[in-house]
Design a protein around this motif. Structure first.
Motif, PDB file in Angstrom:
ATOM      1  N   SER A 137       4.386  13.373  -0.774  1.00 21.32           N
ATOM      2  CA  SER A 137       5.768  13.358  -0.271  1.00 21.32           C
ATOM      3  C   SER A 137       5.951  14.295   0.922  1.00 21.32           C
ATOM      4  N   PRO A 138       6.541  13.787   2.024  1.00 26.74           N
ATOM      5  CA  PRO A 138       6.739  14.628   3.215  1.00 26.74           C
ATOM      6  C   PRO A 138       8.080  15.359   3.246  1.00 26.74           C
ATOM      7  N   ASN A 139       9.043  14.965   2.386  1.00 25.30           N
ATOM      8  CA  ASN A 139      10.373  15.572   2.426  1.00 25.30           C
ATOM      9  C   ASN A 139      11.004  15.505   1.036  1.00 25.30           C
TER      10      ASN A 139
ATOM     11  N   MET B 212      11.876  11.893  -0.487  1.00 23.95           N
ATOM     12  CA  MET B 212      10.687  11.207  -0.991  1.00 23.95           C
ATOM     13  C   MET B 212      10.182  11.870  -2.268  1.00 23.95           C
ATOM     14  N   MET B 213      10.237  13.188  -2.320  1.00 22.63           N
ATOM     15  CA  MET B 213       9.836  13.899  -3.525  1.00 22.63           C
ATOM     16  C   MET B 213      10.727  13.508  -4.704  1.00 22.63           C
ATOM     17  N   THR B 214      12.026  13.383  -4.446  1.00 23.71           N
ATOM     18  CA  THR B 214      12.964  13.007  -5.497  1.00 23.71           C
ATOM     19  C   THR B 214      12.642  11.620  -6.051  1.00 23.71           C
ATOM     20  N   ALA B 215      12.354  10.670  -5.158  1.00 14.28           N
ATOM     21  CA  ALA B 215      12.008   9.313  -5.591  1.00 14.28           C
ATOM     22  C   ALA B 215      10.695   9.298  -6.371  1.00 14.28           C
ATOM     23  N   ALA B 216       9.703  10.053  -5.892  1.00 14.84           N
ATOM     24  CA  ALA B 216       8.408  10.102  -6.572  1.00 14.84           C
ATOM     25  C   ALA B 216       8.536  10.735  -7.951  1.00 14.84           C
ATOM     26  N   ARG B 217       9.354  11.767  -8.040  1.00 15.91           N
ATOM     27  CA  ARG B 217       9.564  12.416  -9.338  1.00 15.91           C
ATOM     28  C   ARG B 217      10.263  11.470 -10.310  1.00 15.91           C
ATOM     29  N   PHE B 218      11.168  10.632  -9.799  1.00 13.50           N
ATOM     30  CA  PHE B 218      11.838   9.653 -10.657  1.00 13.50           C
ATOM     31  C   PHE B 218      10.825   8.663 -11.211  1.00 13.50           C
TER      32      PHE B 218
END
Length: 512
Positions: free
Chosen positions: A140-142, A145-151
């Motif tokens: 994740s670059p930001n 994106m981190m929030t979506a990946a964690r979901f």
């Protein structure tokens, strides 16, 4: 030439085991490595023998170890990740709550999925999804994106914990339940013990993205062990998937958590109000649906069982503090005390050490004092011990801070062992999948709510003081807010029957 063919063939035949023996092995959750036959068994409400539950618990704990290691390592790295993403450190709470949001949405479906498709394939698929989500987090670059990946990662985590617990609960007799859950939790506690120092080391000397790469070898090991040893446990009778109930509960829980998370940040009051309102309306529609549905995805009739109801309510209040603590402590140590991530990790590991120390004593405490008395006294002491964190200042000796956190973790660990055990005292085996889904949903919901309440209290104190970064007074306000909520569980614990869980704890029932 006499080849003694019958004797030779006899030696080549596999060792014969009676049908009862094979069935018992399957119910215990252990399938010998050499068996390549179908490994599916239907479990009814009968009491299952529990001779191999320790092995099952250790295998399931591999997945819990990965999940807990990831959570505690990430909490230590939040300030560093915030700097790389160009956001304020408190805003990183969304990286924690997005994961817990996925848990709250998808955990209700875990029991039905395990019954329909089998616990083994669902559990193994959950581990694979969790690992793929970890890879996405590492790339994740930001923050969005981190929030979506964690979901996405949370979608796997939503199935791992309740399905794993379901396998164990269906493989253990009541008299061994406290011991079984302790065996399940003890290896998983290695994750929180290793998490802070490992996270601090990674952030200080490597790159925070390695936090997520660590899940790859652990996940691969878990998939192999599940495929080799865990039986494919299913219910005797499967029911149609409650699609309307799933969507209504997902909208309700998702909007409520998203609204609370938005409320913890400044400038989001309109969004917060809209999300909370939608969540409440969807929740009301779900309750109406559940009263008429034959097999709702969240069976609210379980709340008619006194021990289950009180465990859900008391455990929910207590988990407010447990959810907030991994968010608040690393931030305070790094932003308030000026510690590095590595230094912060060596101190916050104290709570996990205390938790680990309690597991060998829980059974003896419950046998001696019973569930009601133990939860009332230790529940109050654990909340008060965490409240002491509100008064941590740079003038405190580090050993004193460490000792407070060890005691806090020790006491809080007992609460969760007791709540997680007494909840299933009156639950029939045939309803165990529904009970684990219901209980795990509220468990994760309250952990998420703890983060949201802590972040809201922190931001509110900062706004009142006109500060852009939190000081010690702001952290004190947040700690006291969550611990006061957890302290109120003492009134719930007092409502347990004095003989509640007597069979589980081994304590003789008392008259009068």
């Amino acid at each position: 030439m006499n080849l003694h063919l019958p004797e030779s063939l006899a030696r080549l035949r596999p060792r014969r085991r009676g049908i009862a023996t094979v069935h018992a092995e399957l119910r215990d959750g252990i399938v010998p490595a050499g068996d390549r036959m179908a490994k599916t068994t239907d479990l009814g409400p009968q009491e299952a023998p529990s001779r191999n539950y320790r092995t099952v618990a250790l295998i399931i704990a591999c997945a819990m170890f990965m999940e807990n290691l990831d959570a505690t390592v990430l909490a230590t790295a939040l300030p560093t990740m915030a700097r790389d993403f160009g956001v304020r450190a408190p805003e990183m709470s969304v990286a924690l709550t997005s994961y817990l949001l996925a848990l709250a949405i998808f955990i209700p479906a875990s029991g039905t999925m395990a019954d329909r498709f089998g616990a083994k394939p669902v559990f193994r698929t959950a581990i694979i999804i969790f690992v793929l989500g970890s890879i996405a987090c590492g790339l994740s670059p930001n923050l969005p994106m981190m929030t979506a990946a964690r979901f996405f990662q949370g979608m796997g985590g939503a199935m791992m914990m309740p399905v794993g617990r379901l396998v164990l609960l269906r493989s253990v007799a009541k008299r061994d339940m406290v011991s079984a859950l302790s065996w399940l939790i003890m290896p998983a506690l290695i994750g929180p013990i290793l998490g802070p120092p490992v996270g601090g080391f990674i952030v200080t000397y490597l790159d925070w993205r390695w936090i997520f790469w660590l899940n790859l070898p652990i996940g691969i090991l878990g998939v192999v062990l599940v495929g080799r040893f865990i039986a494919d446990i299913r219910a005797e009778v499967t029911h149609p998937f409650d699609r309307p109930g799933f969507f209504l509960s997902a909208i309700s829980l998702g909007c409520l958590l998203a609204g609370l998370e938005a409320g913890s940040r400044s400038g989001a009051s309109a969004l917060t109000l809209a999300l909370v309102l939608i969540g409440l309306v969807a929740g009301a529609f779900y309750l109406r649906h559940a009263r008429h549905a034959a097999h709702p995805i969240l069976d609210i009739t379980l709340m008619r069982l006194p021990t289950f109801r009180l465990s859900v309510i008391g455990g929910s209040l207590t988990r407010i503090t447990q959810g907030a603590q991994p968010f608040l402590l690393p931030l305070m140590m790094q932003l308030g005390f000026g510690m590095s991530a590595a230094q912060s990790g060596t101190i916050t590991v104290a709570t996990a050490i205390g938790s680990f120390g309690m597991k060998s004593m829980a059974q003896r405490i419950l046998r001696r004092f019973g569930f009601r008395s133990s939860l009332m006294v230790i529940g109050a002491l654990s909340a008060l011990s965490y409240a002491i964190c509100a008064f941590f200042r740079p003038g405190w000796p580090v050993p004193a801070i460490f000792a407070v956190l060890v005691v806090s973790g020790f006491l809080m660990s007992f609460n969760f062992t007791a709540y997680n055990t007494i909840a299933y005292d009156e639950v029939d085996k045939s309803r165990m999948s529904a009970a684990t889904s219901f209980y795990a949903t509220f468990q994760q919901l309250m952990l998420s709510l703890g983060i949201c309440i802590a972040a809201t209290a922190l931001h509110t104190a900062m706004r009142i003081g006109g500060r852009m970064t939190p000081d010690f007074g702001d952290f004190s306000a947040a700690f006291l807010t969550v611990t006061l909520i957890s302290l109120s569980a003492i009134f719930v614990n007092a409502r347990f029957d004095r003989n509640a869980g007597a069979e589980i704890s081994g304590r003789p029932a008392r008259q009068g």
